[in-house]
Motif scaffolding. Structure first.
Motif, short mmCIF file in Angstrom:
data_model
loop_
_atom_site.label_atom_id
_atom_site.label_comp_id
_atom_site.label_asym_id
_atom_site.label_seq_id
_atom_site.Cartn_x
_atom_site.Cartn_y
_atom_site.Cartn_z
N UNK A 72 0.85 -1.19 0.00
CA UNK A 72 0.00 0.00 0.00
C UNK A 72 0.88 1.24 0.00
N UNK A 73 0.47 2.26 -0.76
CA UNK A 73 1.17 3.55 -0.81
C UNK A 73 0.41 4.52 0.07
N UNK A 74 1.14 5.19 0.99
CA UNK A 74 0.47 6.14 1.88
C UNK A 74 0.30 7.49 1.20
N UNK A 75 -0.21 8.48 1.94
CA UNK A 75 -0.53 9.78 1.35
C UNK A 75 0.71 10.54 0.87
N UNK A 76 1.87 10.22 1.41
CA UNK A 76 3.10 10.89 0.99
C UNK A 76 3.74 10.23 -0.23
N UNK A 81 4.34 -0.83 4.98
CA UNK A 81 3.63 -1.96 5.56
C UNK A 81 2.42 -1.44 6.31
N UNK A 82 1.45 -2.33 6.53
CA UNK A 82 0.19 -1.94 7.14
C UNK A 82 0.04 -2.64 8.48
N UNK A 83 -0.43 -1.87 9.47
CA UNK A 83 -0.75 -2.43 10.77
C UNK A 83 -2.19 -2.11 11.11
N UNK A 84 -2.70 -2.72 12.17
CA UNK A 84 -4.05 -2.43 12.63
C UNK A 84 -3.98 -2.06 14.10
N UNK A 85 -4.71 -1.00 14.45
CA UNK A 85 -4.77 -0.61 15.86
C UNK A 85 -6.18 -0.13 16.17
N UNK A 97 -0.14 3.23 8.67
CA UNK A 97 1.15 3.04 8.03
C UNK A 97 2.21 2.79 9.08
N UNK A 98 2.94 1.70 8.93
CA UNK A 98 4.00 1.40 9.91
C UNK A 98 5.19 2.32 9.75
N UNK A 99 5.33 2.94 8.58
CA UNK A 99 6.46 3.83 8.32
C UNK A 99 6.23 5.20 8.96
N UNK A 100 5.03 5.77 8.77
CA UNK A 100 4.76 7.11 9.27
C UNK A 100 3.84 7.14 10.48
N UNK A 101 3.07 6.08 10.69
CA UNK A 101 2.15 6.02 11.82
C UNK A 101 0.80 6.65 11.56
N UNK A 102 0.57 7.20 10.36
CA UNK A 102 -0.71 7.85 10.08
C UNK A 102 -1.77 6.83 9.66
N UNK A 103 -3.01 7.14 9.92
CA UNK A 103 -4.13 6.26 9.62
C UNK A 103 -4.40 6.30 8.11
N UNK A 104 -4.64 5.12 7.53
CA UNK A 104 -4.95 5.01 6.10
C UNK A 104 -6.44 4.86 5.95
N UNK A 105 -7.03 5.72 5.16
CA UNK A 105 -8.47 5.70 4.93
C UNK A 105 -8.83 4.63 3.94
#
Length: 105
Positions: A72-76, A81-85, A97-105
């Motif tokens: 998955x490509x994030x907003x940047x 990689x993807x995590x769930x919280x 996003x595990x790289x930036x920590x921001x929530x993916x819509x």
């Protein structure tokens, strides 16, 4: 089975003939662990003339690609990689996003 990609996500191909290309996910097949990505893994299909396609000929279309070859490509614009919280406000699982920590819509 929970998958890390959903329909509408922008993904990058990390392995295979289409490595390095990216596109939007059109369809996800969870039981087969495959997805169809726009503009990726193009194949040529020979078709006979029919009532729908009177001309016939060679049609180029997207084939499915295994989900393990997609990130998955994030907003940047970075593949991540993807995590769930658990979201504190809504008490629902969200992808992040595990790289930036921001929530993916």
């Amino acid at each position: 089975m929970k998958l890390h990609i959903k329909k509408g996500d922008i993904v990058k191909v990390i392995a295979g003939d289409s490595k390095g290309s990216s596109g939007r996910v059109l369809v996800v097949y969870p039981k087969k662990c495959r997805a169809i990505v726009e503009g990726v893994n193009k194949v040529k299909k020979h078709s006979k003339p029919s009532s729908k396609n009177t001309q016939g000929g060679i049609i180029e279309k997207e084939a499915s690609i295994h989900i393990s070859n997609l990130m998955v490509v994030d907003s940047k614009g970075n593949a991540t990689r993807i995590g769930r919280k658990l979201d504190e406000k809504t008490n629902k699982l969200v992808r992040y996003s595990k790289k930036t920590g921001e929530v993916i819509k």
